[in-house]
Write a protein that holds these residues in place. Structure first.
Motif, PDB file in Angstrom:
ATOM      1  N   GLY A 163      50.925  30.533  44.598  1.00  0.00           N
ATOM      2  CA  GLY A 163      49.477  30.557  44.434  1.00  0.00           C
ATOM      3  C   GLY A 163      49.082  31.851  43.745  1.00  0.00           C
ATOM      4  N   THR A 164      47.791  32.118  43.696  1.00  0.00           N
ATOM      5  CA  THR A 164      47.302  33.358  43.113  1.00  0.00           C
ATOM      6  C   THR A 164      47.935  34.559  43.807  1.00  0.00           C
ATOM      7  OG1 THR A 164      45.188  32.346  42.521  1.00  0.00           O
ATOM      8  CG2 THR A 164      45.234  34.749  42.695  1.00  0.00           C
TER       9      THR A 164
ATOM     10  N   GLU B  53      35.577  32.684  42.725  1.00  0.00           N
ATOM     11  CA  GLU B  53      36.170  31.610  43.523  1.00  0.00           C
ATOM     12  C   GLU B  53      35.540  31.604  44.920  1.00  0.00           C
ATOM     13  OE1 GLU B  53      40.596  31.079  41.543  1.00  0.00           O
ATOM     14  OE2 GLU B  53      40.393  32.399  43.297  1.00  0.00           O
TER      15      GLU B  53
ATOM     16  N   THR C  32      45.264  29.341  48.970  1.00  0.00           N
ATOM     17  CA  THR C  32      46.024  30.208  49.870  1.00  0.00           C
ATOM     18  C   THR C  32      45.302  30.364  51.193  1.00  0.00           C
ATOM     19  OG1 THR C  32      46.905  31.436  47.982  1.00  0.00           O
ATOM     20  CG2 THR C  32      47.033  32.516  50.120  1.00  0.00           C
TER      21      THR C  32
ATOM     22  N   THR D 102      50.484  28.647  51.324  1.00  0.00           N
ATOM     23  CA  THR D 102      49.833  28.051  50.162  1.00  0.00           C
ATOM     24  C   THR D 102      49.671  26.557  50.442  1.00  0.00           C
ATOM     25  OG1 THR D 102      52.005  27.863  49.097  1.00  0.00           O
ATOM     26  CG2 THR D 102      50.606  29.728  48.461  1.00  0.00           C
TER      27      THR D 102
ATOM     28  N   SER E 163      39.474  28.313  47.494  1.00  0.00           N
ATOM     29  CA  SER E 163      40.652  28.965  46.925  1.00  0.00           C
ATOM     30  C   SER E 163      41.405  29.810  47.949  1.00  0.00           C
ATOM     31  CB  SER E 163      40.251  29.854  45.745  1.00  0.00           C
ATOM     32  OG  SER E 163      39.736  29.075  44.686  1.00  0.00           O
TER      33      SER E 163
ATOM     34  N   SER F  15      42.917  35.956  45.631  1.00  0.00           N
ATOM     35  CA  SER F  15      41.827  35.182  45.025  1.00  0.00           C
ATOM     36  C   SER F  15      41.280  35.926  43.818  1.00  0.00           C
ATOM     37  CB  SER F  15      40.707  34.923  46.036  1.00  0.00           C
ATOM     38  OG  SER F  15      40.006  36.120  46.342  1.00  0.00           O
ATOM     39  N   ASN F  16      40.440  35.237  43.046  1.00  0.00           N
ATOM     40  CA  ASN F  16      39.824  35.818  41.869  1.00  0.00           C
ATOM     41  C   ASN F  16      38.307  35.793  41.989  1.00  0.00           C
ATOM     42  OD1 ASN F  16      42.365  36.134  40.362  1.00  0.00           O
ATOM     43  ND2 ASN F  16      42.366  33.898  40.313  1.00  0.00           N
TER      44      ASN F  16
ATOM     45  N   ASN G 230      47.689  38.556  42.763  1.00  0.00           N
ATOM     46  CA  ASN G 230      47.252  39.591  41.830  1.00  0.00           C
ATOM     47  C   ASN G 230      47.889  40.940  42.159  1.00  0.00           C
ATOM     48  OD1 ASN G 230      45.444  37.781  40.492  1.00  0.00           O
ATOM     49  ND2 ASN G 230      43.978  38.064  42.163  1.00  0.00           N
TER      50      ASN G 230
END
Length: 246
Positions: free
Chosen positions: A147-148, A196, A86, A141, A24, A192-193, A150
């Motif tokens: 992309g992500t 991942e 990413t 990306t 990710s 990212s999360n 946050n």
């Protein structure tokens, strides 16, 4: 606990072991290939710190050789990166255009170039010219234009300020281009999360791995140099031990 995989080998070989379309986020700091450039300039090398990157042996390729190595890297990275993933690549400003051109060949979409400002840089040659206090980072990306991200609705600048790596983060050993954990965590948390996979194919002393583990991300790290690999392994395991003891 996050899953951690560490490889002491060439990153191209290691990426063949990584599952396709599984990553990710890549956060990495490849060689800038400035060794020969710096040695040919009036940079007062005799007064540089003992672990100056230009003396490390991995930053003095001929340009064509370095360009080919980076092209091979982006080709391999495209294989393991998921769509919408990413990448953040730290790079010397004079090489940014080359990195963008190579990355775009392999499906990476260029988002922006940002700056990391070091608030306490080494005052090298301060009476001769402007002190070098910045490094560039390039944001891509993969196969998408977004992309992500946050940001929780906050405006986030492409300019990041931190101190250089504090001594406490060097207690397992020194690396000449080590990045501070706060800098890397900035990218890991925004791009990212949890759960991942975060990947650093030029792991160095393991900062990305330390941050990924601390923030609940899985991590794959690759480092060719045996000494730096052992530093990274010790750092990541040390952080785990500290966490478990609290």
């Amino acid at each position: 606990m996050p899953e951690i995989r560490l490889y002491n080998e060439d990153c191209i070989a290691a990426m063949k072991k990584v599952e396709d379309k599984s990553i990710s986020l890549i956060v990495t700091d490849p060689p800038y290939n400035l060794g020969n450039f710096m040695k040919n300039r009036d940079t007062n090398l005799s007064k540089m710190r003992d672990n100056f990157f230009g003396s490390a042996g991995w930053d003095d390729m001929e340009f064509d050789e370095w360009e080919k190595s980076m092209d091979d890297f982006f080709k391999a990275a495209a294989k393991v990166m998921r769509k919408g993933g990413t990448m953040i690549v730290f790079m010397a400003i004079i090489k940014v255009e080359t990195i963008i051109r190579l990355a775009e060949k392999h499906g990476f979409y260029y988002k922006t170039t940002g700056i990391w400002h070091k608030t306490n840089p080494m005052p090298r040659n301060m009476n001769l010219h402007f002190v070098n206090s910045t490094e560039a980072w390039i944001y891509f990306t993969y196969k998408t234009r977004t992309g992500t991200f946050n940001n929780s609705g906050a405006l986030i600048h492409d300019f990041i300020e931190t101190s250089v790596t504090p001594n406490g983060e060097r207690r397992y050993g020194k690396h000449p281009t080590q990045k501070p954990e706060s800098l890397i965590q900035h990218f890991v948390e925004i791009l990212s999360n949890e759960n991942e996979w975060v990947f650093d194919p030029f792991m160095g002393s393991g900062t990305t791995g330390v941050v990924a583990k601390r923030t609940g991300r899985n991590f794959i790290g690759v480092e060719l140099n045996k000494d730096y690999f052992e530093i990274a392994k010790s750092r990541i395991e040390g952080k785990s031990n500290e966490t478990n003891s609290n």
